[in-house]
Design an enzyme around this catalytic site. Structure first.
Site, mmCIF file in Angstrom:
data_model
loop_
_atom_site.group_PDB
_atom_site.id
_atom_site.type_symbol
_atom_site.label_atom_id
_atom_site.label_comp_id
_atom_site.label_asym_id
_atom_site.label_seq_id
_atom_site.Cartn_x
_atom_site.Cartn_y
_atom_site.Cartn_z
ATOM 1 C CB SER A 58 -0.921 0.001 1.229
ATOM 2 O OG SER A 58 -1.687 -1.171 1.246
HETATM 3 N N1 SAM Z 1 -1.164 -3.767 3.416
HETATM 4 C C1 SAM Z 1 -0.448 -4.616 2.521
HETATM 5 C C2 SAM Z 1 1.000 -4.221 2.459
HETATM 6 O O1 SAM Z 1 1.383 -3.257 3.119
HETATM 7 O O2 SAM Z 1 1.755 -4.889 1.728
HETATM 8 C C3 SAM Z 1 -1.034 -4.547 1.154
HETATM 9 C C4 SAM Z 1 -2.246 -5.327 0.998
HETATM 10 S S1 SAM Z 1 -2.742 -5.522 -0.681
HETATM 11 C C5 SAM Z 1 -3.235 -3.908 -1.129
HETATM 12 C C6 SAM Z 1 -4.289 -6.362 -0.376
HETATM 13 C C7 SAM Z 1 -4.105 -7.801 0.025
HETATM 14 O O3 SAM Z 1 -5.383 -8.313 0.390
HETATM 15 C C8 SAM Z 1 -3.596 -8.688 -1.085
HETATM 16 O O4 SAM Z 1 -2.427 -9.341 -0.670
HETATM 17 C C9 SAM Z 1 -4.741 -9.674 -1.333
HETATM 18 O O5 SAM Z 1 -4.313 -10.965 -1.692
HETATM 19 C C10 SAM Z 1 -5.417 -9.661 0.016
HETATM 20 N N2 SAM Z 1 -6.824 -10.099 0.034
HETATM 21 C C11 SAM Z 1 -7.806 -9.848 -0.855
HETATM 22 N N3 SAM Z 1 -8.963 -10.410 -0.448
HETATM 23 C C12 SAM Z 1 -8.691 -11.024 0.746
HETATM 24 C C13 SAM Z 1 -9.465 -11.771 1.677
HETATM 25 N N4 SAM Z 1 -10.775 -12.021 1.511
HETATM 26 N N5 SAM Z 1 -8.869 -12.248 2.782
HETATM 27 C C14 SAM Z 1 -7.546 -12.028 3.000
HETATM 28 N N6 SAM Z 1 -6.760 -11.331 2.156
HETATM 29 C C15 SAM Z 1 -7.327 -10.826 1.041
#
Ligand code: SAM
Length: 219
Positions: free
Chosen positions: A68
């Site tokens: 992010s």
């Molecule tokens: N905050 C993280 C970082 O600093 O690296 C970035 C997160 S990224 C924008 C969003 C993440 O949410 C992805 O790795 C994706 O695979 C995960 N994701 C999407 N849907 C999800 C779910 N239902 N449960 C868990 N993880 C999920």
């Protein structure tokens, strides 16, 4: 970390410039800024992107996912108003960078990721950096982590069509939930908390997250 494209001193300077920019943009919580100063974002991005680690933008981390944007990490964390004893649920571990920021400020962090490789890599990274207050799980985070509920704070780091009921149910009475809510490509970062028994939603800023995929997310 030794990077031939950007020597250590240059990384330090770009990290300081990022912190100054975050202050300019209105991040005020000194504990949050100190956490961003401590956690080495360049350790959480692929090697070829290290030169851009302290740019204020999301970056690809593989598996079609992103780390992010630092401003969004700072704003979300500030809105959660974490106390050192808080138990926090994070949905979307991704690279583990936001997880580390939460681990700096809270008691215990429970983080759920649907992509096993990302969860594994984040667990290894945070272990190597010395974080001992994080628990990892692979699965659909829209269902939360019922065995460990309630949580003082919940942070969702993927864009949701609506606030999952399952997460509201796992929020402590005084709890704070931050979640991007809206369309598949554009959302509003939203703070949800209870006031006098009813839920209050406050918009923090427009944002663009990868989709939250799961039972209470997108298909
Ligand atoms: N905050 C993280 C970082 O600093 O690296 C970035 C997160 S990224 C924008 C969003 C993440 O949410 C992805 O790795 C994706 O695979 C995960 N994701 C999407 N849907 C999800 C779910 N239902 N449960 C868990 N993880 C999920």
């Amino acid at each position: 970390m030794g990077d031939p494209l950007r020597p250590e001193g240059e990384l330090t300077r770009s990290r300081e410039a990022l912190l100054a920019a975050l202050r300019e943009e209105g991040i005020r919580d000194e504990r949050v800024l100190a956490a961003l100063a401590r956690v080495p974002r360049h350790e959480f991005v692929p090697p070829h992107l290290v030169p851009y680690a302290y740019d204020d933008c999301p970056l690809p981390i593989g598996c079609g996912q992103t780390i992010s944007q630092p401003y969004i990490v700072a704003l979300s964390t500030e809105a959660l108003a974490l106390a050192p004893t808080d138990r926090v649920l994070e949905v979307g571990t991704g690279s583990g960078y936001q997880t580390a920021i939460l681990a700096e400020l809270a008691g215990t962090v429970y983080t759920v990721e649907r992509v096993p490789e990302l969860s594994r890599a984040a667990e290894q990274k945070l272990g190597a950096l010395g974080y001992r207050n994080v628990r990892f799980r692979v699965g659909d985070g829209t269902k939360g982590w019922p065995d460990e509920a309630p949580f003082d704070a919940i942070l969702v780091t993927a864009g949701a069509p609506r606030v999952p009921e399952g997460l509201i149910a796992q929020l402590a009475p005084h709890g704070r939930l931050v979640i991007p809510v809206g369309g598949r490509f554009n959302q509003e970062l939203t703070l949800v908390h209870r006031e006098g028994g009813r839920l209050v939603h406050r918009h923090l800023c427009p944002c663009t997250f990868v989709p939250l995929i799961g039972e209470e997310g997108w298909t």
